[in-house]
Design an enzyme around this catalytic site. Structure first.
Site, short mmCIF file in Angstrom:
data_model
loop_
_atom_site.label_atom_id
_atom_site.label_comp_id
_atom_site.label_asym_id
_atom_site.label_seq_id
_atom_site.Cartn_x
_atom_site.Cartn_y
_atom_site.Cartn_z
N GLU A 202 0.52 -1.28 0.14
CA GLU A 202 -0.10 0.08 0.15
C GLU A 202 0.87 1.22 0.06
O GLU A 202 1.96 1.24 0.58
CB GLU A 202 -1.06 0.15 1.18
N CYS B 42 6.00 -7.11 7.39
CA CYS B 42 7.01 -6.49 8.41
C CYS B 42 7.55 -7.68 9.46
O CYS B 42 6.49 -8.21 9.88
CB CYS B 42 6.67 -5.27 9.11
N CYS C 157 5.65 -4.74 15.79
CA CYS C 157 5.31 -4.08 16.74
C CYS C 157 3.89 -4.24 17.09
O CYS C 157 2.89 -4.48 16.29
CB CYS C 157 5.42 -2.59 16.29
N GLU D 42 10.05 -2.26 7.51
CA GLU D 42 11.05 -1.58 8.27
C GLU D 42 12.19 -1.10 7.06
O GLU D 42 12.91 -2.09 6.70
CB GLU D 42 11.69 -2.27 9.13
N LEU E 22 9.64 5.54 18.60
CA LEU E 22 10.14 5.43 19.85
C LEU E 22 8.91 4.74 20.74
O LEU E 22 8.98 3.71 21.43
CB LEU E 22 10.46 6.68 20.80
N CYS F 229 -1.58 6.08 9.88
CA CYS F 229 -0.66 5.68 10.52
C CYS F 229 -1.12 4.16 11.07
O CYS F 229 -1.89 4.36 11.85
CB CYS F 229 0.09 6.44 11.45
#
EC number: 2.1.1.192
Length: 365
Positions: A91, A111, A115, A169, A223, A342
């Site tokens: 995408e 990925c 996360c 990433e 972070l 996001c």
């Protein structure tokens, strides 16, 4: 098998031209036709001799990923789902604003970093994208947007900024990403400023150091937590590259960076990382590093297990940072009605890490 010229930067095209008996200046001509003009038909390259066009047609192709779907959100955000073969899709998202147009590019099919709050990470990992598949996203978007773009205040072209914040990433696909960056910056191709091209990373420290040496562009670091205990849970790569080491890499990067600050991204998760105490802890962590904090409201996806922080919680968190003198912004949520915000990008990934086919909703509508 024909060679895909989208895989080549200027150096690669110069080498290709030499192999077919052509002089180096032909590489510059090809770069301009392919990237600046968006031309994929060699016969249409009018300043190339007929004999050269015939050689090119026999040996090469200009082949970006194919568009599967194209959706536009109510706020003007546009998302393309592109096929990269073998049932996989990636995408790409365009975010228009008055003074700039930002394209969010993917670097991998899925990925591997997993996360906890990211839809892409939940789908597993298939493979790295090729240069043609990375730069092909910009090629397609530039071509599609130029057809309807009219000059607006503050910008003369549709795409002024690139953020490598899509699926994957970027720094674990280092060589292909750097070659793509070289094309983005090349005046014969897209001619973007280093300050307007941003690579986002979860903190692959050796690759951050290599990027600083090879192709320093603006850097954003995911972070998301003020301490190792929490970041270990949210961003598992932290167990290999803990926060203090990551901040050291950020300080080194600033020695060559085109901007005089690092952007720290911090997704706001209700009851997880959004307390006033955690804001104060974050201040102590980053206050000595030239930085900008970008607070990102969490964008929900099915079975995420997280909730978006309330507007009040985000405001309180932001106020603590700003009172400490840290430049802080709250990212506007764009394109969430077409799952383009996001953390929502997931494409269509055949997961090779778990050998489970994952078909993810392409877009609403």
């Amino acid at each position: 098998m024909s060679i895909n010229l989208l895989d080549f930067d200027a150096k690669g095209l110069t080498g290709f031209c030499a192999e077919i008996g052509e002089k180096p200046f032909r590489a510059r001509q090809l770069l301009r036709w392919i990237h600046r003009t968006g031309e994929a038909d060699f016969d249409a390259m009018s300043d190339l001799a007929k004999g050269l066009r015939e050689k090119l047609a026999a040996a090469a192709v200009i082949e970006p990923p194919k568009v599967i779907s194209d959706h536009t959100a109510s706020d003007g955000t546009r998302k393309w789902l592109l096929s990269v073969g073998a049932g996989n899709g990636i995408e790409t998202v365009y975010i228009p604003e008055t003074s700039r147009g930002t394209l969010c590019i993917s670097s991998q099919v899925g990925c591997a970093l997993a996360c906890a709050f990211c839809s892409t990470g939940r789908q597993g990992f298939n493979r790295n994208l090729t240069v043609a598949e990375i730069i092909g996203q910009l090629w397609w978007a530039n071509k599609a947007l130029t057809e309807t773009f009219t000059s607006e205040a503050g910008r003369e072209r549709p795409i002024t900024n690139i953020v490598m914040m899509g699926m994957g990433e970027p720094l674990t696909n280092f060589e292909n990403v750097v070659t793509s960056l070289d094309l983005m910056l090349d005046d014969n191709a897209y001619g973007l400023s280093r300050r307007r091209v941003t690579v986002s990373t979860s903190g692959i420290i050796p690759a951050m150091d290599r990027l600083r040496e090879r192709c320093p562009v603006a850097l954003a670091v995911s972070l998301h937590a003020p301490n190792d205990a929490l970041r270990d849970q949210l961003v598992p790569i932290n167990r290999k590259y803990p926060i203090r080491e990551l901040l050291g890499a950020c300080e080194r990067y600033l020695q060559s960076a085109p901007r005089d600050f690092i952007t720290f991204e911090y997704v706001m998760l209700d009851g997880v990382n959004d307390s006033v105490a955690q804001a104060r802890e974050l201040v102590q962590l980053v206050r000595d590093i030239p930085c900008k904090l970008n607070l990102i409201p969490f964008n929900p996806f099915p079975d995420s297990g997280f909730r978006r922080s309330s507007a009040n919680a985000v405001s309180r968190f932001r106020d603590v940072l700003m009172e400490a003198g840290l430049v802080t912004t709250v990212r506007k949520t764009r394109g969430d009605d077409i799952a383009a915000a996001c953390g929502q990008l997931a494409g269509k990934v055949l997961d090779k890490t778990r050998r489970v086919p994952r078909n993810i909703a392409e877009a609403a509508g």
